[in-house]
Design a protein around this motif. Sequence first.
Motif, PDB file in Angstrom:
ATOM      1  N   ILE A  66       0.763  -1.357  -0.137  1.00  0.00           N
ATOM      2  CA  ILE A  66      -0.501  -0.096  -0.075  1.00  0.00           C
ATOM      3  C   ILE A  66       1.004   1.088   0.387  1.00  0.00           C
ATOM      4  O   ILE A  66       1.479   1.828   1.047  1.00  0.00           O
ATOM      5  CB  ILE A  66      -1.180   0.159   1.193  1.00  0.00           C
ATOM      6  CG1 ILE A  66      -1.915  -0.976   1.129  1.00  0.00           C
ATOM      7  CG2 ILE A  66      -2.208   0.965   1.143  1.00  0.00           C
ATOM      8  CD1 ILE A  66      -2.749  -1.387  -0.123  1.00  0.00           C
ATOM      9  N   PRO A 120      14.131  15.791   8.364  1.00  0.00           N
ATOM     10  CA  PRO A 120      15.130  15.190   7.454  1.00  0.00           C
ATOM     11  C   PRO A 120      16.789  15.586   7.821  1.00  0.00           C
ATOM     12  O   PRO A 120      17.396  15.851   7.031  1.00  0.00           O
ATOM     13  CB  PRO A 120      14.494  16.412   6.353  1.00  0.00           C
ATOM     14  CG  PRO A 120      14.255  17.518   7.296  1.00  0.00           C
ATOM     15  CD  PRO A 120      13.579  16.664   8.059  1.00  0.00           C
ATOM     16  N   ASP A 131       2.361   3.346   3.191  1.00  0.00           N
ATOM     17  CA  ASP A 131       1.400   4.479   2.494  1.00  0.00           C
ATOM     18  C   ASP A 131       2.116   5.950   3.472  1.00  0.00           C
ATOM     19  O   ASP A 131       1.536   6.833   3.628  1.00  0.00           O
ATOM     20  CB  ASP A 131       0.318   4.271   3.058  1.00  0.00           C
ATOM     21  CG  ASP A 131      -0.191   3.885   4.066  1.00  0.00           C
ATOM     22  OD1 ASP A 131       0.580   2.947   4.849  1.00  0.00           O
ATOM     23  OD2 ASP A 131      -1.564   3.466   4.620  1.00  0.00           O
ATOM     24  N   GLY A 180       7.701   1.499  -0.799  1.00  0.00           N
ATOM     25  CA  GLY A 180       6.760   0.726  -1.779  1.00  0.00           C
ATOM     26  C   GLY A 180       7.156  -0.224  -2.570  1.00  0.00           C
ATOM     27  O   GLY A 180       7.387  -1.002  -3.105  1.00  0.00           O
ATOM     28  N   ARG A 186      12.972  23.528  -0.456  1.00  0.00           N
ATOM     29  CA  ARG A 186      13.575  23.012  -1.308  1.00  0.00           C
ATOM     30  C   ARG A 186      13.505  23.507  -2.931  1.00  0.00           C
ATOM     31  O   ARG A 186      12.825  23.532  -3.529  1.00  0.00           O
ATOM     32  CB  ARG A 186      13.220  21.531  -1.702  1.00  0.00           C
ATOM     33  CG  ARG A 186      14.229  20.918   0.135  1.00  0.00           C
ATOM     34  CD  ARG A 186      13.303  19.944   0.407  1.00  0.00           C
ATOM     35  NE  ARG A 186      12.429  19.061   0.561  1.00  0.00           N
ATOM     36  CZ  ARG A 186      11.915  18.259   0.937  1.00  0.00           C
ATOM     37  NH1 ARG A 186      11.964  16.793   0.274  1.00  0.00           N
ATOM     38  NH2 ARG A 186      10.322  17.843   0.663  1.00  0.00           N
ATOM     39  N   GLY A 228       2.894   3.841  -3.444  1.00  0.00           N
ATOM     40  CA  GLY A 228       3.429   3.923  -4.327  1.00  0.00           C
ATOM     41  C   GLY A 228       4.711   4.840  -4.225  1.00  0.00           C
ATOM     42  O   GLY A 228       5.016   5.569  -5.302  1.00  0.00           O
ATOM     43  N   GLU A 275      -5.572   3.778  -6.298  1.00  0.00           N
ATOM     44  CA  GLU A 275      -6.075   2.621  -5.419  1.00  0.00           C
ATOM     45  C   GLU A 275      -5.869   3.462  -3.842  1.00  0.00           C
ATOM     46  O   GLU A 275      -4.857   2.766  -3.190  1.00  0.00           O
ATOM     47  CB  GLU A 275      -6.383   1.070  -6.478  1.00  0.00           C
ATOM     48  CG  GLU A 275      -6.022   1.336  -7.069  1.00  0.00           C
ATOM     49  CD  GLU A 275      -7.839   0.360  -7.490  1.00  0.00           C
ATOM     50  OE1 GLU A 275      -9.054  -0.141  -6.786  1.00  0.00           O
ATOM     51  OE2 GLU A 275      -8.061  -0.926  -7.867  1.00  0.00           O
ATOM     52  N   GLY A 330      18.839  12.990   7.142  1.00  0.00           N
ATOM     53  CA  GLY A 330      19.097  12.582   5.259  1.00  0.00           C
ATOM     54  C   GLY A 330      19.100  10.750   5.861  1.00  0.00           C
ATOM     55  O   GLY A 330      19.360  10.075   4.813  1.00  0.00           O
ATOM     56  N   SER A 356      19.847  12.349   0.029  1.00  0.00           N
ATOM     57  CA  SER A 356      20.910  12.076  -0.299  1.00  0.00           C
ATOM     58  C   SER A 356      20.832  10.483   0.190  1.00  0.00           C
ATOM     59  O   SER A 356      19.954   9.677   1.073  1.00  0.00           O
ATOM     60  CB  SER A 356      21.786  12.378   1.356  1.00  0.00           C
ATOM     61  OG  SER A 356      20.751  12.573   2.064  1.00  0.00           O
ATOM     62  N   THR A 387       7.587  22.535   2.864  1.00  0.00           N
ATOM     63  CA  THR A 387       6.975  21.218   3.873  1.00  0.00           C
ATOM     64  C   THR A 387       7.493  21.449   4.821  1.00  0.00           C
ATOM     65  O   THR A 387       8.696  22.340   5.514  1.00  0.00           O
ATOM     66  CB  THR A 387       8.067  20.217   3.417  1.00  0.00           C
ATOM     67  OG1 THR A 387       8.459  20.074   1.841  1.00  0.00           O
ATOM     68  CG2 THR A 387       7.751  18.733   3.876  1.00  0.00           C
TER      69      THR A 387
END
Length: 382
Positions: free
Chosen positions: A6, A287, A152, A12, A178, A8, A118, A290, A43, A259
């Motif tokens: 579950i 992050p 997910d 995943g 970024r 992508g 999906e 990294g 990185s 973000t």
Amino acid sequence: MRVAVIGGGIAGFCAASALGRIGADVEIFERGPAIREIGAGLSLWPNATYALRELGLLEPCVRASSRVRNIRLTDPAGREWASIRISGGETPALCLDRPALLSVLLAAVDPRRIHVGEGCKGISLESRDGCKPRVHFEGGRTQAFDAVIGADGLDSAVRRFVTGRVERPVYRGYMIWRGVADGIPPLYAEGNITEAWGRGERFGIMPIGNGKVCWYAARNQPDTAAPQSKAEILEHFRGWHPPIAEVIAATPESAIVRTPALDRPTTWTWARGPVVLIGDAVHPMTPNLGQGTCQAVEDALLLSLLLAGGGPIEKAFHRVERLRRARAAAIVLGARWIGGFAQSEGWAARLARNSFPRALLSSAIEGAFRAVHDYRTGACLA
Ligand SMILES: Cc1cc2nc3c(=O)[nH]c(=O)nc-3n(C[C@H](O)[C@H](O)[C@H](O)COP(=O)(O)OP(=O)(O)OC[C@H]3O[C@@H](n4cnc5c(N)ncnc54)[C@H](O)[C@@H]3O)c2cc1C
């Protein structure tokens, strides 16, 4: 073995590719209308490149990347505080564009097994199926599998099933911007990353291959709402060392990604029966080290090593939980702590940071990095 992955995203696809190699029948279900990644650098430290090599994915990653050998920490004017050598282990440290990594992973998975649009609404375990997990999709359809991998991401629906809890991600007090710019100044072409620390703000630049650099800026903000235009970012970092203004100016406004720095309280529960969590679904982190993707690659390799051994799926998933959770939790906490330190505005923390002897600071950070980077997934099984 029929496995549903579950999500992508990078986790995943790593898992799908790893399980495909051991002969599992894997299908990927992605909620979004397409498989895509934002244009921004990433990185991959030696712990991840080792795992990618074991998964047969290192060579194409190397071709799409810049190799990095050193991180320079500086003040806003570019005066160096620390120079951290990245240990030359058996596999390299790489930086690359996220879509480039996703392309490598996509090429390793049969496109007929990828389903977009999906979304998974929830999971149930049906005892009449011998405790097989059933995936309930947002469109109303339900399908049974032998195993489910929850990849997910931060707001994981699979996590809610596994832990039985609904928790909100936690905002750690700073926003991150970024971008990717064309052209690599010589310092970066030689394999350097730079990160300049100011008062509650940072600016980093790293080479990402294909003649590009990625930049990132972090700034303390009480909430995530305040939008920030490219002109405002430029204004804010005016007077910082070159080529900071140049790389911001070279990035189209629409390509700047904003973000919030988020993570979650650590969970010790990674698996429930034949359902397991990997990647940001289980260990989302800020992050600062990294390591988010790097840890997802480690998850995927260990999963495939344990499932390849045969035996009950539940047992393999609980071993993943046992073998992975302490390391991932330590890295989540380490990243959170470093973020707090680096973003500090208080005079005492800044004094400690700014007056630390350069050689001592460099070797302390090198030692901490080595502990994370020298890890070899699967060595614990030998
Ligand atoms: C600013 C920043 C810089 C970073 N830099 C680095 C770095 O340099 N190195 C590094 O290793 N890591 C880095 N990371 C961390 C890294 O980006 C993440 O850890 C990694 O992308 C997580 O991948 P994932 O596949 O687990 O999650 P995601 O990328 O979030 O993918 C999850 C996928 O699941 C889909 N999905 C969500 N819900 C459902 C559902 N119910 N049903 C079906 N599909 C669903 C989503 O649409 C998405 O495609 C950084 C993160 C940030 C924020």
